[in-house]
Structure formats: structure tokens, C-alpha cells
Design a protein around this motif. Structure first.
Motif, mmCIF file in Angstrom:
data_model
loop_
_atom_site.group_PDB
_atom_site.id
_atom_site.type_symbol
_atom_site.label_atom_id
_atom_site.label_comp_id
_atom_site.label_asym_id
_atom_site.label_seq_id
_atom_site.Cartn_x
_atom_site.Cartn_y
_atom_site.Cartn_z
ATOM 1 N N ALA A 73 0.830 -1.208 0.000
ATOM 2 C CA ALA A 73 0.000 0.000 0.000
ATOM 3 C C ALA A 73 0.863 1.256 0.000
ATOM 4 O O ALA A 73 0.568 2.234 -0.702
ATOM 5 N N TYR A 74 1.925 1.233 0.777
ATOM 6 C CA TYR A 74 2.825 2.384 0.857
ATOM 7 C C TYR A 74 3.409 2.711 -0.515
ATOM 8 O O TYR A 74 3.382 3.862 -0.968
ATOM 9 N N THR A 75 3.927 1.688 -1.184
ATOM 10 C CA THR A 75 4.526 1.886 -2.507
ATOM 11 C C THR A 75 3.495 2.407 -3.506
ATOM 12 O O THR A 75 3.769 3.321 -4.294
ATOM 13 N N TYR A 76 2.308 1.844 -3.467
ATOM 14 C CA TYR A 76 1.224 2.270 -4.363
ATOM 15 C C TYR A 76 0.879 3.738 -4.129
ATOM 16 O O TYR A 76 0.778 4.529 -5.078
ATOM 17 N N MET A 77 0.702 4.122 -2.872
ATOM 18 C CA MET A 77 0.308 5.498 -2.561
ATOM 19 C C MET A 77 1.405 6.498 -2.905
ATOM 20 O O MET A 77 1.130 7.565 -3.466
ATOM 21 N N LEU A 78 2.638 6.155 -2.568
ATOM 22 C CA LEU A 78 3.753 7.056 -2.858
ATOM 23 C C LEU A 78 3.858 7.314 -4.358
ATOM 24 O O LEU A 78 4.025 8.454 -4.802
ATOM 25 N N LYS A 110 5.176 13.780 3.437
ATOM 26 C CA LYS A 110 4.633 13.088 4.608
ATOM 27 C C LYS A 110 5.015 11.616 4.608
ATOM 28 O O LYS A 110 5.415 11.052 5.628
ATOM 29 N N PHE A 111 4.897 10.993 3.435
ATOM 30 C CA PHE A 111 5.197 9.559 3.349
ATOM 31 C C PHE A 111 6.692 9.281 3.481
ATOM 32 O O PHE A 111 7.088 8.271 4.064
ATOM 33 N N LYS A 112 7.526 10.172 2.952
ATOM 34 C CA LYS A 112 8.973 9.943 2.995
ATOM 35 C C LYS A 112 9.534 10.036 4.414
ATOM 36 O O LYS A 112 10.656 9.573 4.673
ATOM 37 N N LYS A 113 8.744 10.575 5.351
ATOM 38 C CA LYS A 113 9.176 10.594 6.750
ATOM 39 C C LYS A 113 9.161 9.186 7.340
ATOM 40 O O LYS A 113 9.766 8.942 8.380
ATOM 41 N N TYR A 114 8.444 8.311 6.673
ATOM 42 C CA TYR A 114 8.330 6.908 7.130
ATOM 43 C C TYR A 114 8.782 5.997 5.985
ATOM 44 O O TYR A 114 7.967 5.567 5.179
ATOM 45 N N SER A 118 -1.687 7.292 10.906
ATOM 46 C CA SER A 118 -2.501 8.475 10.594
ATOM 47 C C SER A 118 -2.165 9.016 9.212
ATOM 48 O O SER A 118 -3.048 9.456 8.474
ATOM 49 N N VAL A 119 -0.881 8.971 8.837
ATOM 50 C CA VAL A 119 -0.467 9.391 7.494
ATOM 51 C C VAL A 119 -1.018 8.422 6.462
ATOM 52 O O VAL A 119 -1.545 8.823 5.423
ATOM 53 N N ARG A 120 -0.919 7.154 6.750
ATOM 54 C CA ARG A 120 -1.440 6.110 5.870
ATOM 55 C C ARG A 120 -2.940 6.279 5.646
ATOM 56 O O ARG A 120 -3.428 6.235 4.518
ATOM 57 N N SER A 121 -3.668 6.500 6.733
ATOM 58 C CA SER A 121 -5.115 6.654 6.619
ATOM 59 C C SER A 121 -5.487 7.883 5.797
ATOM 60 O O SER A 121 -6.411 7.839 4.982
ATOM 61 N N ASP A 122 -4.766 8.987 6.008
ATOM 62 C CA ASP A 122 -5.012 10.218 5.248
ATOM 63 C C ASP A 122 -4.798 9.966 3.758
ATOM 64 O O ASP A 122 -5.621 10.347 2.921
ATOM 65 N N GLY A 123 -3.708 9.295 3.438
ATOM 66 C CA GLY A 123 -3.416 8.991 2.028
ATOM 67 C C GLY A 123 -4.461 8.085 1.411
ATOM 68 O O GLY A 123 -4.906 8.302 0.275
ATOM 69 N N MET A 124 -4.872 7.065 2.155
ATOM 70 C CA MET A 124 -5.859 6.113 1.637
ATOM 71 C C MET A 124 -7.210 6.777 1.388
ATOM 72 O O MET A 124 -7.876 6.507 0.388
#
Length: 327
Positions: free
Chosen positions: A148-153, A167-171, A185-191
């Protein structure tokens, strides 16, 4: 005798008062235990805006798990928030429902984190259940999070949304970084922004907050305590969810297993959920794709869900399941 039911109660479960909502248009119908997601996110509030219709088919128990919702208490010891305790609680709730409604067996339905709890409970005590139904089936959540992270980024980079990229690159999860609570919280915002989270058509986590605050079944005190239970449960159980590998842990279920999954779901990987159903052995199994849903087909496409429950689940069939899963 046909009898309707709409009740909010607290029951002694393994030494602790725990809350639940019971709904039914006919209490002679089969009993269904709904295991909510999170950990720590009861879902009865969603039914006010997004009716499921489950109460027309079953006598439904919307149990709010230990440490969640109206079952949250400030003095719950963290050491009591374990997967073994949660399974034991689930079985105790099942026994209560069997006694109260005079049923030998019931149906168990899990959503998101509830699929972890539901799968492991069905594995431990299959004699209590007619069938297992998973919605947004967790199997290998760490792998799911990295996908999911790779897809969203990539999506945010392509769209030129540098704010979300930062925001994502901080994690740096794509580089093996920790998938901790703060990232969620970052993941949820992106999703939510991409329509791949809670609901495909929901674009903000505020939608979920509004649903809980607007629910008539909670007192204002219960509404204010809701996020406390969510945070507490998530902190206690998130690592277990992340480390679980149900494909290895549950190679077989002794009861029929049905998995309903939204095509747009990245909160829990659609692809990995399919792999889980392909891998598991069961007397009967079926995977059902919901083409207009993300993580919550039960609220996004309830009519399709209820059709599957009536035609397949209650009749011990899998005729409506995706064709390739029946080969």
C-alpha cells in the motif's frame, strides 16, 4: 414466534462488563456475531448512515470488544489485552448468544482486524459455528502495508502532490522502515484521499468521526471515550496484527469459509486476501469481489453482501463466488 429486537446491553464476559448491541427483525433467525475492526474500532455507528440489512437475515450481535467503544475502561490492564484473551472473550460471547437464543451454532463475521480474531477463533472452536465470513480479510498485514505504501507514494508522485510525498517519505516503509502507530494516521489520510481506505467514496477520516459523533446509540460520554478505546486497543494489539501470517497460522478451517473483499481495498490487500483463500483448506470456500468497494463492502455494497449471505452462506454453497476460485 417472530420477535423483533433492538437492545443495548452489557454482559459479564470473562470477569469484565462488556457492551453489545443486539438487532433482529425476527429472533428465530440464525445468530450472527460481528467482530469489528481496528483494533479498537466498533462499527455499529456506521449502520445509522450505511444500513447493512443484516438484522433482516440474522439476529446480529454488534459486540464492542474488550478495551473498545462502550467496553473501554481506563483501568483495563494492558497485560489482559492479548490475542489469547480476545479469542477467549469471543468464545464467551458466542456461548452467551447460544444460551440466550437457543442455538447450537452461530455464524461469525469479521471485518478487518475482526478477521484475524474471527479466523483464529473459528480455528480454535469450529464446533460453535456454521461458517466463517471475512470482510476485508487480513492475512499478511506487514506485506499488505508495504504494498500500500509503494502504491500510494507512486500515486502522489505522479499527481505532483509534494505535500503528501513529503509526509510519506518521513516513514521509509519501502526501505524496510518500521510500520509503527504514528505512521497509521499518514497512511489513513493517504488512503482516504485515494479512495482505497475505509470506503471508496469517502475522502476524509473526518467522515468516520462524524459518523461516531452522530450515532444515536451512544451517550455523549461514550462518544468522547470512543477515541480513547481506539488508541488503547491499537497500541496493545497492532504489533500482533502486523506480525500475523494467517496463511501459515491457519492452513485449514473445519467450517465453510467465505471472504468478501473490495476491489479498491489497500488498507488490507485485496491480492493477499485472494492468496489466503487459495491457500486455506476448508469444507467449502469462496472469494467474492466487490467492484465498487474499498475496505468496507458491508457498508458500501450491503445489498450484494446480503444476497451472497442469503443465497450462498445460509445454504452452504459458493455458487456466487468468483469463478476462478472454484476451479
Amino acid at each position: 414466534m417472530q420477535q423483533q429486537l433492538n437492545e443495548k446491553i452489557r454482559v459479564e464476559i470473562n470477569g469484565m462488563r462488556q457492551g453489545m448491541f443486539l438487532q433482529s427483525e425476527n429472533t428465530s433467525n440464525p445468530v450472527l456475531l460481528f467482530l469489528h475492526g481496528g483494533p479498537g474500532s466498533p462499527e455499529i455507528a456506521f449502520t445509522q448512515k450505511h444500513p447493512t440489512g443484516l438484522e433482516k437475515i440474522f439476529t446480529v450481535c454488534w459486540w464492542e470488544q474488550r478495551g473498545s467503544g462502550i467496553s473501554y475502561q481506563r483501568n483495563i490492564p494492558k497485560e489482559m489485552m492479548t490475542i489469547d484473551q480476545m479469542i477467549s472473550d469471543t468464545i464467551a460471547v458466542v456461548q452467551y448468544l447460544r444460551r440466550r437464543f437457543g442455538k447450537d451454532k452461530i455464524y461469525i463475521m469479521g471485518h478487518s482486524w475482526g478477521t484475524v480474531l474471527g479466523t483464529l477463533t473459528a480455528q480454535r472452536a469450529p464446533e460453535l459455528f456454521h461458517a466463517y465470513i471475512g470482510i476485508g480479510q487480513v492475512a499478511r498485514q506487514e506485506e499488505s502495508e508495504r504494498l500500500a505504501y509503494t502504491y500510494m507514494l507512486n500515486k502522489f508522485r505522479t499527481a505532483g502532490n509534494q505535500k503528501m510525498v513529503r509526509k510519506f517519505k518521513k516513514y521509509p516503509i519501502d526501505q524496510g522502515g518500521e510500520i509503527g502507530i504514528k505512521y497509521l494516521s499518514v497512511r489513513s489520510d493517504g488512503m482516504q484521499k485515494l479512495g482505497i481506505g475505509t470506503m471508496h467514496r469517502s475522502k476524509s477520516m473526518l467522515d468516520c468521526v462524524k459518523i461516531v459523533l452522530g450515532f444515536k446509540g451512544y451517550t455523549w460520554q461514550e462518544k468522547l471515550k470512543f477515541p480513547m478505546g481506539n488508541s488503547f486497543s491499537l497500541n496493545c494489539l497492532w504489533d500482533f496484527v502486523l506480525q500475523s501470517d494467517l496463511i501459515k497460522q491457519v492452513p485449514r478451517l473445519e467450517i465453510p469459509a467465505y471472504v468478501l473483499h473490495g476491489k479498491f481495498d489497500y488498507q488490507v490487500s485485496y491480492v493477499i486476501a485472494k492468496q489466503f483463500v487459495q491457500a486455506i483448506e476448508a469444507p467449502l470456500k469462496g472469494f467474492y469481489t466487490f467492484d465498487r468497494s474499498a475496505h468496507s463492502p458491508c457498508f458500501e455494497e450491503p445489498k450484494k453482501m446480503c444476497h451472497i449471505l442469503r443465497k450462498d452462506v445460509l445454504n452452504g454453497k459458493a455458487d456466487l463466488a468468483d469463478k476462478q476460485k472454484q476451479e
